[in-house]
Design an enzyme around this catalytic site. Structure first.
Site, short mmCIF file in Angstrom:
data_model
loop_
_atom_site.label_atom_id
_atom_site.label_comp_id
_atom_site.label_asym_id
_atom_site.label_seq_id
_atom_site.Cartn_x
_atom_site.Cartn_y
_atom_site.Cartn_z
CG HIS A 85 -12.19 -9.61 3.65
ND1 HIS A 85 -13.05 -10.85 3.87
CD2 HIS A 85 -12.39 -8.94 4.96
CE1 HIS A 85 -13.70 -10.87 4.92
NE2 HIS A 85 -13.12 -9.68 5.54
CG PHE A 141 -12.93 -12.05 14.33
CD1 PHE A 141 -13.43 -13.04 15.27
CD2 PHE A 141 -11.54 -11.81 14.17
CE1 PHE A 141 -12.71 -13.70 15.72
CE2 PHE A 141 -10.76 -12.84 14.80
CZ PHE A 141 -11.26 -13.72 15.67
#
Lengths: 445, 84
Positions: free
Chosen positions: A373, A427
């Site tokens: 990420h 998100f």
């Protein structure tokens, strides 16, 4: 493709696979492992539950056209974003002198989660310890034979220098400003910060601006750089129990949508930049069109700083609105590049919503299962992967997905796929939800 | 580090910072007036000095006009002497 549609004509990236979209795409298709143990020095400050990360390889920026002056003045987010932007620029066959034709009709839209967080961490760390260092030096002068004291002091050999541009390097807008300066872009120059959704929102805002006729062309994407000397950003995420923890037996811990997931793989960061243009502008200059952006939407959970709303009300509404604005139905989406972080709640909510809205038809994968990420860069990198998937009609594997949590059409082996339309979503902490829909463009268009 | 070595290093850093040929940079060259340095170049030079000599140099101590390469070398020498 309609005359006022918005198209992608150039891609550029810096990731754990190095500089270049081709390296990124091939690495994802191969599902190559980019994880390494965290730097040993970080453990001097904190005992982390997570032990691995996805670092960037060493990058020789001078071979990528940066001067010594650039390297002294710019922070890493600017260097990464410029590297990716230069690749995208050349890929889009824009003028070699690096300047746009009508500077006022061009824009920059760049997303970042933490901006230049590394700069103050690194610059002020030495100062925070300098008081202690002075006391130890005083004590050692009174007891010059105290070897243990001397050893402790040597561990504090930090020079209290402050970079004259530490403020400019910390500003979240520094990378976008660097792009504007480098390419002479004088229209919009916007920095979007919606945590993990930043890159997706930036591309969406560029799309909207071109679609409204305000701009002809934009550099859009996301950038993040999360390596600081003490591992401060890493320990923040670790402390929040969001990072993947070691598995018994040493199995890979980065496993989005798997029942044994425990968090996300921390990435050092990277950058993804796309060239977006109106179809009219692209056609007029004879540019090759890679994909069309068909729809974009953004909304907010208004629920929690760190957790998705388990009901998924906002995300459900977003799917409906974006599909409607694109003139498409759920069955028209053949591929979904998920947010797919590997955290317990995120994957649970996202997979349930995908199943409810799209069923088993679209093939689903998680680029984070490979890259980890990269926060503000992730949405842009995943949009680049989505464009490559549309262009090459291939989908990369979702790694380490041994025992899926939902009955979705997960891609477990990279390979061909028929994709007309694709959806990518992000998100972010704070409740930010963002969805992009892209469409395939055939050569004869 | 002796004064000649400091001057040689400073000449190299000035040339690198201003992206000019080292042959054009002499001890007497004024960095703004003769070599065309602007305020950003001076900031860059300070960062380059910080890095090369592992010490903290202060923009406040650099005069606005008439700063020669020799003055910078002398400033480095004084700063290093203060720090040791």
């Amino acid at each position: 493709m309609l005359r006022n549609s918005v198209v992608v004509t150039g891609l550029g990236s810096v990731t754990s696979f190095g500089c270049g979209v081709e390296a990124l795409w091939r690495g994802c298709l191969s599902g190559d492992d980019v994880t390494e143990p965290i730097p040993p020095g970080w453990s001097a400050y904190y005992t982390a539950a997570s032990r691995k990360w996805a670092p960037l390889p060493p990058i020789d920026f001078q071979t990528h056209g940066f001067s010594r002056q650039d390297l002294l003045l710019m922070g890493m987010p600017s260097l990464l974003a410029l590297s990716a932007a230069r690749e995208a620029w050349l890929h889009a066959t824009l003028p070699g002198d690096g300047k746009v034709e009508d500077a006022w009709r061009a824009g920059v839209f760049l997303g970042t989660g933490l901006g230049g967080a590394k700069a103050p961490f690194d610059n002020y760390r030495a100062h925070l310890l300098s008081g202690l260092k002075k006391r130890l030096e005083g004590a050692l002068s009174m007891a010059p034979d105290d070897t243990l004291l001397a050893e402790h002091l040597s561990a504090l050999q930090l020079h209290p220098r402050v970079h004259p541009l530490v403020i400019c390097q910390t500003m979240p807008n520094a990378a976008a400003a660097s792009l504007s300066i480098a390419f002479g872009i004088k229209g919009a120059n916007e920095t979007l910060s919606q945590a993990c959704a930043s890159g997706t929102v930036a591309i969406g805002r560029a799309y909207e601006s071109i679609r409204r006729g305000e701009l002809d062309i934009a550099l859009a994407g996301g950038v993040e750089h999360l390596r600081d000397k003490a591992g401060g950003v890493f320990m923040g995420f670790d402390r929040l129990q969001t990072l993947a923890r070691p598995m018994v037996g040493g199995e890979p811990e980065n496993r989005p949508f798997d029942r044994r997931r425990s968090g996300f793989l921390f990435s050092e960061g990277g950058a993804g930049v796309l060239v977006l243009e109106s179809a009219t502008h692209a056609r007029a200059r004879g540019a090759r069109v890679l994909a069309e952006i068909r729809g974009f939407g953004v909304n907010s959970d208004a629920h929690s700083m760190v957790a998705l709303d388990e009901e998924g009300t906002a995300i459900s509404r977003l799917y409906t609105e974006v599909l409607e604005s694109a003139g498409l139905g759920c069955n028209d989406i053949d591929y979904i590049n998920s947010h797919g972080t590997g955290t317990e709640l995120n994957d649970s909510v996202e997979s349930r919503l995908l199943e409810r809205h799209f069923g088993q038809h679209p093939v689903v994968n998680s680029t984070k299962s490979i890259l980890g990420h990269s926060i503000g860069a992730s949405g842009a990198l995943e949009t680049i992967i989505t464009v490559k998937s549309l262009e090459e009609q291939q989908v990369h594997t979702s790694c380490n997905l041994d025992d899926p949590i939902a009955d979705l059409n997960f891609c477990l082996q990279s390979g061909p796929a028929r994709i007309r339309h694709a959806l990518t979503e992000s998100f972010g902490f704070g409740g930010h939800n963002a969805v992009l829909i892209l469409g395939r463009v055939l050569e004869d268009h | 580090m002796d004064k000649d070595s400091i001057l040689a290093t400073v000449r190299g850093l000035v040339a690198e910072t201003l992206e000019t040929d080292a042959g054009h940079v002499t001890a007497e060259s004024r960095i703004r007036e003769d070599l065309g340095a602007d305020s950003m170049h001076v900031v860059t030079l300070i960062i380059a000095l910080d890095e090369a000599f592992d010490a903290e140099f202060n923009l406040e101590e650099v005069p606005k006009d008439g700063v020669t390469v020799a003055w910078v070398a002398d400033y480095v020498d004084r700063t290093l002497a203060r720090a040791s």
